[in-house]
Design a protein around this motif. Structure first.
Motif: not given
Length: 119
Positions: A31-33, A77-83
């Motif tokens: 859930s941390i993702f 994902f891939g080390g980047l958040d949605k923003n």
């Protein structure tokens, strides 16, 4: 030779997928993702934890590519958040528009030069 049933289990070896190597598959609390599911005050800390997991992942590049291609709207994902993914996507779109405008300009100039040489 009888044709195998389409309902029979697929026994052929499956080609490896990048997600098989993902470190996040072994994380106890996945859930941390998705830090958006936590209280607002905890989101930055939770996102940092997820990004730390991604930082040590050997497939963070393909993961990010996949998230950008789909596009994934939530989560890390891939080390980047949605923003961050949204900003990256916008940056890429701006670069593509500039390249297209330059190409159109070069094409127009080439046609104009060719037309001037014909007359």
């Amino acid at each position: 030779m009888p044709r195998p049933s389409r309902y029979a289990p697929d026994t052929r070896p499956r080609r490896a997928h990048w997600s098989d190597e993902a470190v996040c598959r072994d994380v106890e609390d996945a859930s941390i993702f998705f830090p958006e599911d936590f209280p607002r005050s905890e989101v930055p800390l939770i996102a940092m934890q997820a990004k730390a997991v991604c930082h040590g992942c050997p497939v963070s590049g393909p993961c990010l590519d996949s998230a950008l291609a789909l596009p994934e709207r939530h989560g890390v994902f891939g080390g980047l958040d949605k923003n961050e993914r949204q900003a990256l996507r916008r940056r890429e779109q701006r670069r593509a528009r500039k390249r297209a405008a330059l190409l159109r300009e070069e094409t127009t100039d080439a046609f104009a030069a060719a037309e001037a040489g014909v007359r």
